[in-house]
Design a protein around this motif. Structure first.
Motif, short mmCIF file in Angstrom:
data_model
loop_
_atom_site.label_atom_id
_atom_site.label_comp_id
_atom_site.label_asym_id
_atom_site.label_seq_id
_atom_site.Cartn_x
_atom_site.Cartn_y
_atom_site.Cartn_z
N GLY A 248 0.82 -1.21 0.00
CA GLY A 248 0.00 0.00 0.00
C GLY A 248 0.85 1.25 0.00
N LYS B 281 2.44 1.77 -3.34
CA LYS B 281 1.41 2.23 -4.29
C LYS B 281 1.10 3.72 -4.08
CE LYS B 281 -2.39 0.04 -5.98
NZ LYS B 281 -3.67 -0.69 -5.90
N LEU B 282 1.04 4.12 -2.82
CA LEU B 282 0.74 5.53 -2.51
C LEU B 282 1.77 6.45 -3.16
CD1 LEU B 282 -0.32 5.45 1.23
CD2 LEU B 282 -1.67 6.28 -0.67
N LYS C 216 3.91 5.60 -5.65
CA LYS C 216 4.00 5.42 -7.09
C LYS C 216 2.90 6.16 -7.84
CE LYS C 216 5.68 1.67 -9.16
NZ LYS C 216 5.87 0.26 -9.50
N LEU D 230 1.93 8.97 -7.52
CA LEU D 230 2.24 10.38 -7.71
C LEU D 230 3.50 10.63 -8.53
CD1 LEU D 230 1.45 11.53 -4.09
CD2 LEU D 230 0.18 12.15 -6.13
N LEU E 87 1.52 18.60 -4.94
CA LEU E 87 1.92 17.19 -5.03
C LEU E 87 2.98 16.85 -3.99
CD1 LEU E 87 2.01 16.85 -8.91
CD2 LEU E 87 0.38 15.79 -7.36
N ARG F 202 3.36 18.30 -1.22
CA ARG F 202 2.69 18.31 0.07
C ARG F 202 1.97 16.97 0.30
NH1 ARG F 202 1.50 21.23 4.84
NH2 ARG F 202 2.78 22.88 4.02
N ILE F 203 1.37 16.44 -0.75
CA ILE F 203 0.72 15.13 -0.62
C ILE F 203 1.76 14.08 -0.23
CG2 ILE F 203 -0.57 13.32 -1.80
CD1 ILE F 203 -1.84 15.42 -3.51
N ILE G 280 2.40 14.18 3.32
CA ILE G 280 1.34 13.52 4.10
C ILE G 280 1.54 12.01 4.06
CG2 ILE G 280 -1.14 13.11 4.26
CD1 ILE G 280 -1.53 15.91 3.02
N ILE G 281 1.83 11.50 2.86
CA ILE G 281 1.99 10.06 2.70
C ILE G 281 3.18 9.55 3.52
CG2 ILE G 281 2.65 8.28 1.04
CD1 ILE G 281 0.97 9.80 -1.01
N ARG H 9 4.12 10.18 6.27
CA ARG H 9 3.81 9.89 7.66
C ARG H 9 3.58 8.41 7.89
NH1 ARG H 9 -1.01 13.01 9.61
NH2 ARG H 9 -0.90 14.70 8.15
N GLU I 64 3.74 16.78 7.76
CA GLU I 64 2.54 17.41 8.33
C GLU I 64 2.61 17.39 9.86
OE1 GLU I 64 -1.05 19.23 7.02
OE2 GLU I 64 0.80 18.56 6.07
N LEU J 230 -6.46 -1.77 -0.68
CA LEU J 230 -5.37 -1.51 -1.62
C LEU J 230 -5.92 -1.01 -2.94
CD1 LEU J 230 -2.70 -4.33 -1.22
CD2 LEU J 230 -2.53 -1.95 -0.58
N ILE K 227 -6.24 2.73 -3.58
CA ILE K 227 -5.06 3.51 -3.97
C ILE K 227 -4.85 3.33 -5.48
CG2 ILE K 227 -2.61 3.89 -3.58
CD1 ILE K 227 -2.96 2.37 -0.92
N PRO K 228 -4.84 4.43 -6.23
CA PRO K 228 -4.68 4.29 -7.68
C PRO K 228 -3.29 3.77 -8.03
CG PRO K 228 -5.31 6.54 -7.07
CD PRO K 228 -4.96 5.83 -5.81
N LYS K 229 -3.21 3.09 -9.16
CA LYS K 229 -1.91 2.67 -9.68
C LYS K 229 -1.11 3.92 -10.04
CE LYS K 229 -1.79 0.88 -13.86
NZ LYS K 229 -0.74 1.40 -14.74
N VAL L 65 -2.17 8.33 -10.62
CA VAL L 65 -3.28 9.27 -10.45
C VAL L 65 -4.12 9.40 -11.71
CG1 VAL L 65 -3.79 11.69 -10.12
CG2 VAL L 65 -2.17 10.58 -8.63
N LEU M 209 -6.71 13.70 -0.60
CA LEU M 209 -5.31 14.04 -0.35
C LEU M 209 -4.98 15.40 -0.95
CD1 LEU M 209 -3.32 10.74 -0.97
CD2 LEU M 209 -3.55 12.00 1.16
N ALA N 189 -3.85 18.72 1.09
CA ALA N 189 -2.55 19.33 0.81
C ALA N 189 -2.73 20.79 0.41
CB ALA N 189 -1.83 18.56 -0.30
#
Lengths: 446, 451
Positions: free
Chosen positions: A39, A42-43, A45, A47, A184, A186-187, A190-191, A193, A430, B133, B136-138, B140, B158, B162
């Motif tokens: 997870g 993935k979070l 990736k 972005l 982005l 900033r996101i 957050i992630i 964390r 954050e 899971l 969560i996108p592969k 965006v 998110l 932000a």
């Protein structure tokens, strides 16, 4: 305790250790932690493509010079070529000298090749024309949807150049993309964390699934690989950094957060956005970072290069396949090409290895089976070496372009804690969730 | 007549009446009109992901703060959980009380399951971690390209948080997203001009294809389901609204346009953007609407929940499968989960039902075949109940947050046509196309005057 809450690297390090312990003492529970690691990866990736786009476009548009973009790209490629060749050569040399596979006397005919069937079919090598054509997206949105970094990079460079050519007409769009870039990052903050959680899950899974015992069976190979990687980082990258005027140990300390995240997740991509931000903060020029780091994730895989030659020789030695000097040179030549196509994904190096063995033809591809059990552990060192190599590449190309603020860089390296605290106050991490009281003071100052 | 043709809901109603007439008189022509309905639903669906993104982002960024966002989301989930559980119970009670399947004596082994094989394979139940899971996108952009609403909501959350944290540094991006939102709603207003045609085509197809004859065989089940939905809306939702301080009948009248579009197309998604806008205009806070309505389309499917339990009981009765209390509770537990993951697409409830029966394993999945013929008709009531439920949920959560402008809401509800006239003047429905021969000049000037 408060310092601990502030520093991401310490949290990640603790999580990695806790994950390893859980995986070792309770393998089934450790394996069940897998979704946490997946997870998190993935979070990050999801972005990467937009972050590469916004960074490269703003970087190039601000640089505003087509010639310069070409020059930076060329310098980066030259540097990548030199460094990865060196890495391949070192892997080959260590393989010859240490001979980690000698005396194993494995008969390739008795190996069960079905376990590696996925890798060998995925690993047919591309022709140069195919590779180049593939850098051009089928459709711009498609490149982003599939998250193909090279395609996104290609389009971003075009976009940046076009935006620079528009001059005043493009300022509004440039501001928007710049703003998007801030959002982005900033996101990402957050992630990050949950990075400790991700590192914990991935580590618990790795140790739980493959176990410490698998380390022992191929201990010599693993030790040789880790030692070589370490040597490469300290000697080769150390020398390169010295030329730019910086100290490698301080540099490593500076990117400790990124190193630990990669260690935990064994994917160098999970730290790509962080690394880009950090290199800029070090004093490298933004357009150089925007170009060099994403490109490096495709072309500057030092750790993977070391692994490829070392593993090839290992398989040859283990299966008692004689390799002549001419063949060694041929392997090196083939790897020079295939190592560039290896994507920076976990296990990507394995696919490249399969492609290389198939191309060379002398060494049995079935020998790969020997490596499957330990690949995940090799992957850790590979990913970390790749990460460090790309950080160093950004510094070197910046320096080569005379755009490295050496004063600033030295000051940043000398006082990592201050930089991390500053990052913290600037809200990269954050504040509200981690330490509520500190958040109020942070708000007061901004 | 004039007023009727001027208002969108009147036109949609007209389209539906014509659709019923064509479908009943000439079934083959009615069936051939399917592309009209499908086309309209596609037009709306293509805009849903970006509309959700812009609405959620602006909503969160404006009110700012992840704390508030977290609280609203949490309250929304609690409200959804309570509302859908009540709906599930209602379905069981209705099934037990009326026994719509009793005495049918169907032998499950003699049912031809080919008709439902598509649903049963699609309805493989996800594990909790797979589901999480999957949010969560592969990548965006991929989330938008695949039109995965949950992934889009996740990224939008998110992004909004932000953006709020950036404060003044994010102003430019926020302004841009707001412009985009205005643009998308304007595109939606253009698309909505075609709603009467969409409703006409979809209704003509439904009546032509399935005909009133389909109703007769399983009339009792359909009757019980419609009754249960009515009870849910007029009792449960009415109570919730009363608690918020509003009257249900007036609320229904207020969203009549959305109700008719949903009824016409039997897809509650086709009215999602309109509903968000309308509930916002009622006086609910924008960030609450931006979160609750899109989330509700995944998690607050009251109509689907009633249908799931009722249909399960029906199949058990029809195939003479006895269900012990313990088993019944197990089914209920599974449904609590599967009803949340049923996507808000036409026929989505059917797939969720297949997944549930497969997971429970006692009630024969083949029994689903009995329901295929009438699923479209059930789908109407399902979609309507889902729609009303989401509108009410947005009101209730706003009230819970203390952000419902009750004065305004009462005034708006008491004079629905004034609101519609205002909308009309503001150009939500383009005046030129709607009434070509009618006083155009005034409409034009007012349109250009609004932002």
């Amino acid at each position: 305790m408060k310092r601990l809450a502030h520093s991401l690297y310490a949290q990640v390090l603790i999580a990695v250790v806790a994950g390893a312990l859980l995986g070792h003492f309770h393998p089934s529970l450790g394996t069940a932690m897998r979704p946490l690691g997946e997870g998190f990866i993935k979070l990050v990736k999801m972005l990467i493509a937009p972050i590469v786009f916004t960074t490269v476009v703003t970087g190039i548009a601000k640089m505003g010079d087509l010639k310069k973009v070409g020059r930076v790209g060329l310098k980066a490629l030259v540097y990548f070529e030199v460094l990865t060749t060196l890495a391949l050569a070192i892997g080959l040399a260590v393989g010859k000298i240490v001979a980690p596979g000698a005396g194993m006397n494995v008969n390739p005919a008795t190996l069960d090749a079905s376990a590696i069937a996925n890798y060998t079919t995925a690993g047919h090598s591309m022709s140069t024309a195919d590779f180049l054509l593939n850098i051009i997206p089928k459709d711009v949105v498609d490149a982003f949807a599939r998250g193909d970094i090279l395609q996104v990079l290609f389009f971003s460079v075009l976009c940046g150049i076009a935006l620079a050519a528009l001059k005043a007409d493009g300022t509004r769009l440039l501001h928007l993309i710049d703003g998007l870039s801030h959002v982005l990052f900033r996101i990402i903050a957050i992630i990050m964390r949950v990075a400790p959680l991700g590192a914990f899950g991935a580590m618990a899974f790795t140790v739980g699934k493959y176990g410490i015992a698998s380390l022992l069976s191929l201990g010599k190979l693993i030790a040789a690989f880790y030692a070589t990687s370490l040597l490469f980082v300290i000697v080769v990258l150390g020398a390169v950094l010295r030329w730019t005027g910086l100290n490698v140990f301080r540099f490593l300390r500076y990117i400790r957060e990124e190193i630990f995240i990669v260690l935990g997740t064994s994917s160098s991509e999970s730290a790509l956005p962080l690394l880009m931000g950090k290199m800029e903060r070090l004093g490298c020029s933004k357009p150089v970072v925007g170009l060099v780091v994403p490109m490096g994730y495709s072309f500057n895989l030092d750790g993977t290069s070391i692994y490829l030659t070392l593993a090839t020789l290992f398989i040859a030695q283990a299966t008692n396949t004689h390799v002549s000097l001419a063949q060694e040179m041929e392997i090196l030549a083939v790897l020079l090409l295939t190592s560039k196509g290896a994507a920076a994904v976990t296990g990507g190096g394995f696919i490249t290895l399969a492609a290389t063995l198939a191309a060379v033809g002398n060494i049995p591809v079935a020998g790969l089976t020997l490596l499957i059990g330990v690949d995940r552990f090799m992957s850790e060192a590979r990913a970390i070496t790749n990460l460090i190599g790309n950080g160093v590449a950004a510094v070197v190309v910046s320096r080569w372009e005379r755009e490295l603020d050496l004063e600033h860089a030295r000051a940043a390296l000398a006082n990592v804690g201050a930089v991390e605290a500053e990052e913290y106050l600037a809200g990269r991490v954050e504040p509200t969730a981690a330490v509520p009281e500190a958040a109020e003071t942070a708000k007061g100052r901004t | 007549m004039n007023r009727l043709t001027r208002s969108l809901w009147g036109q949609v109603l007209l389209g539906m009446v014509l659709g019923v007439a064509v479908g009943a008189a000439r079934p083959s022509v009615g069936v051939a009109l399917q592309p009209l309905g499908d086309g309209f639903i596609r037009l709306v669906r293509m805009l849903i992901a970006p509309i959700i993104f812009t609405t959620v982002v602006t909503g969160i960024a404006k009110v700012g703060g992840q704390r508030k966002t977290g609280r609203v989301a949490w309250k929304a989930i609690v409200a959804f959980e309570a509302l859908t559980t009540v709906a599930l119970v209602l379905g069981v009670v209705a099934g037990k009380a009326f026994g719509p399947g009793t005495g049918m004596d169907v032998d499950p082994r003699r049912i031809d399951v080919r008709a439902i094989s598509g649903y049963t394979t699609a309805g493989k139940a996800l594990t909790a971690s797979e589901f999480l899971l999957g949010i969560i996108p592969k990548d965006v952009v991929d989330a938008f390209a695949k039109d995965d609403v949950l992934q889009v909501i996740f990224f939008s959350l998110l992004f909004g948080i932000a953006l709020a944290a950036l404060r003044s540094a994010g102003e430019e991006v926020l302004a841009f997203v707001e412009d985009l939102s205005a643009l998308l709603f304007r595109v939606m207003a253009i698309v909505m001009r075609l709603a009467p045609f969409g409703a006409f085509g979809a209704v003509a197809f439904t009546v032509g294809k399935f005909g009133p004859g389909a109703l007769v065989g399983l009339g009792k089940l359909v009757g019980v389901f419609y009754l249960a939905c009515a009870v849910y809306v007029f009792v449960v939702l009415a109570l919730v609204l009363r608690w918020s301080g509003l009257g249900l009948v007036r609320f229904l009248r207020y969203i009549r346009q959305e109700l008719l579009i949903t009824l016409g197309t039997s897809s509650s998604e086709s009215a999602l953007p309109l509903l968000m806008e309308k509930v916002g205009r009622l006086g609910c806070s924008r960030p609450v609407v931006g979160l609750v309505v899109p989330l509700g389309y995944s998690f607050n499917l009251a109509g689907t929940a009633i249908y799931l339990t009722l249909a399960t009981v029906f199949i058990a009765q029809a195939t003479n499968t006895p269900i012990a209390l313990a088993k019944g509770l197990a089914i209920f537990g599974v449904l609590l989960v599967t009803s949340k993951t049923a996507a808000a697409v036409t026929g989505g409830g059917f797939i969720a039902l297949a997944a549930t029966l497969t997971a429970v394993g006692d009630v024969p999945v083949a029994g689903l075949t009995l329901l295929v013929g009438i699923d479209r008709i059930m789908s109407e009531a399902r979609a309507l109940t889902n729609l009303v439920g989401n509108g009410v949920a947005a009101v209730a959560v706003s009230r819970w947050e203390g952000e419902l402008d009750l004065e305004r809401a009462r005034r708006v509800l008491s004079d629905v046509s004034a609101v519609e006239a205002e909308e009309y003047a503001a150009g939500r429905v383009d005046p030129h196309a709607a009434v070509p021969g009618l006083d155009g000049p005034s409409g034009t000037s007012q349109t250009s005057g609004t932002s």
